[in-house]
Design a protein around this motif. Sequence first.
Motif, mmCIF file in Angstrom:
data_model
loop_
_atom_site.group_PDB
_atom_site.id
_atom_site.type_symbol
_atom_site.label_atom_id
_atom_site.label_comp_id
_atom_site.label_asym_id
_atom_site.label_seq_id
_atom_site.Cartn_x
_atom_site.Cartn_y
_atom_site.Cartn_z
ATOM 1 N N ALA A 34 24.024 38.911 102.568
ATOM 2 C CA ALA A 34 24.341 39.759 103.425
ATOM 3 C C ALA A 34 23.257 41.145 103.395
ATOM 4 C CB ALA A 34 25.578 40.347 103.483
ATOM 5 N N GLU A 35 23.058 41.219 101.832
ATOM 6 C CA GLU A 35 22.048 42.132 101.474
ATOM 7 C C GLU A 35 20.510 41.897 102.004
ATOM 8 O OE1 GLU A 35 24.167 44.608 98.065
ATOM 9 O OE2 GLU A 35 23.343 42.669 97.638
ATOM 10 N N VAL A 36 20.154 40.495 102.027
ATOM 11 C CA VAL A 36 18.951 39.969 102.126
ATOM 12 C C VAL A 36 18.628 39.634 103.578
ATOM 13 C CG1 VAL A 36 17.453 38.156 101.072
ATOM 14 C CG2 VAL A 36 19.046 39.252 99.686
ATOM 15 N N PHE A 37 19.315 38.976 104.079
ATOM 16 C CA PHE A 37 18.909 38.510 105.558
ATOM 17 C C PHE A 37 19.937 39.163 106.349
ATOM 18 C CE2 PHE A 37 17.892 34.778 102.551
ATOM 19 C CZ PHE A 37 16.457 34.981 102.912
ATOM 20 N N GLU A 38 19.244 39.179 107.531
ATOM 21 C CA GLU A 38 19.919 39.906 108.962
ATOM 22 C C GLU A 38 20.797 38.756 109.353
ATOM 23 O OE1 GLU A 38 18.708 40.778 113.690
ATOM 24 O OE2 GLU A 38 17.080 40.879 111.979
ATOM 25 N N VAL A 39 20.587 37.725 109.662
ATOM 26 C CA VAL A 39 21.612 36.369 109.920
ATOM 27 C C VAL A 39 22.086 35.631 108.801
ATOM 28 C CG1 VAL A 39 22.049 34.482 111.240
ATOM 29 C CG2 VAL A 39 20.402 36.396 112.170
ATOM 30 N N THR A 40 23.565 35.898 108.420
ATOM 31 C CA THR A 40 24.103 35.206 107.318
ATOM 32 C C THR A 40 25.436 34.451 107.630
ATOM 33 O OG1 THR A 40 25.336 37.154 106.598
ATOM 34 C CG2 THR A 40 23.037 36.846 105.591
ATOM 35 N N LYS A 41 25.597 33.274 107.040
ATOM 36 C CA LYS A 41 26.671 32.740 107.454
ATOM 37 C C LYS A 41 27.164 32.056 106.125
ATOM 38 C CE LYS A 41 25.121 31.359 112.029
ATOM 39 N NZ LYS A 41 26.057 32.235 112.999
ATOM 40 N N THR A 42 28.553 31.746 106.068
ATOM 41 C CA THR A 42 28.923 30.723 104.960
ATOM 42 C C THR A 42 28.541 29.347 105.224
ATOM 43 O OG1 THR A 42 30.967 29.969 106.079
ATOM 44 C CG2 THR A 42 31.092 32.291 104.928
ATOM 45 N N GLU A 43 28.718 28.646 104.250
ATOM 46 C CA GLU A 43 28.172 27.108 104.194
ATOM 47 C C GLU A 43 28.733 26.405 105.434
ATOM 48 O OE1 GLU A 43 28.357 23.285 101.592
ATOM 49 O OE2 GLU A 43 27.253 24.860 100.701
ATOM 50 N N ASP A 44 30.134 26.612 105.524
ATOM 51 C CA ASP A 44 31.083 25.947 106.469
ATOM 52 C C ASP A 44 30.408 26.489 107.916
ATOM 53 O OD1 ASP A 44 32.360 24.439 104.902
ATOM 54 O OD2 ASP A 44 34.138 25.964 104.846
#
Length: 168
Positions: A34-44
Amino acid sequence: MKRRALLKVGTALMGTTDLSNLLPKWLSSKATAAEVFEVTKTEDEWRQVLTPQQFHVLREKGTERPRSSPLDKEYGEGLYRCSGCDLPLFTSETKFNSGTGWPSFYAPIKGAVDTSVDFDLVLPRTEVHCHRCGGHLGHVFNDGPRPTGKRYCMNGVSLKFVPGETIS
């Protein structure tokens, strides 16, 4: 040199060399996604929005088979976007036929991709990933056409082509 001796030498060299400065910041730091990329998601969450092949390439740094993507032979006008987050990555004006079996471009859209060093095949290569979601796109090599001399060799499943779309 026998295999065991070669492994010992390689291990000794790796033990005496600090490779951390070669690792990308997003891989070597302890920062959360979350601190690195604008779009983040869990693996699922990624598995829910990507096909199994897209997940393998974008999230696990896989490679599709050469000549398996219809985008390799796509030469219409438009934009190539990230399959993971829809960020425009390449324009059709920079696409060329590299003969490698993967869609190739001589330049990305400014600010759309980031690079890092990967040692997956032992020798260093320059990995290309999406600036917005960090998805693995492919690799860049120094054997492309003018004006850049670069060949951004991308996995077709990591891209989606939008015909007729341009950068405004």
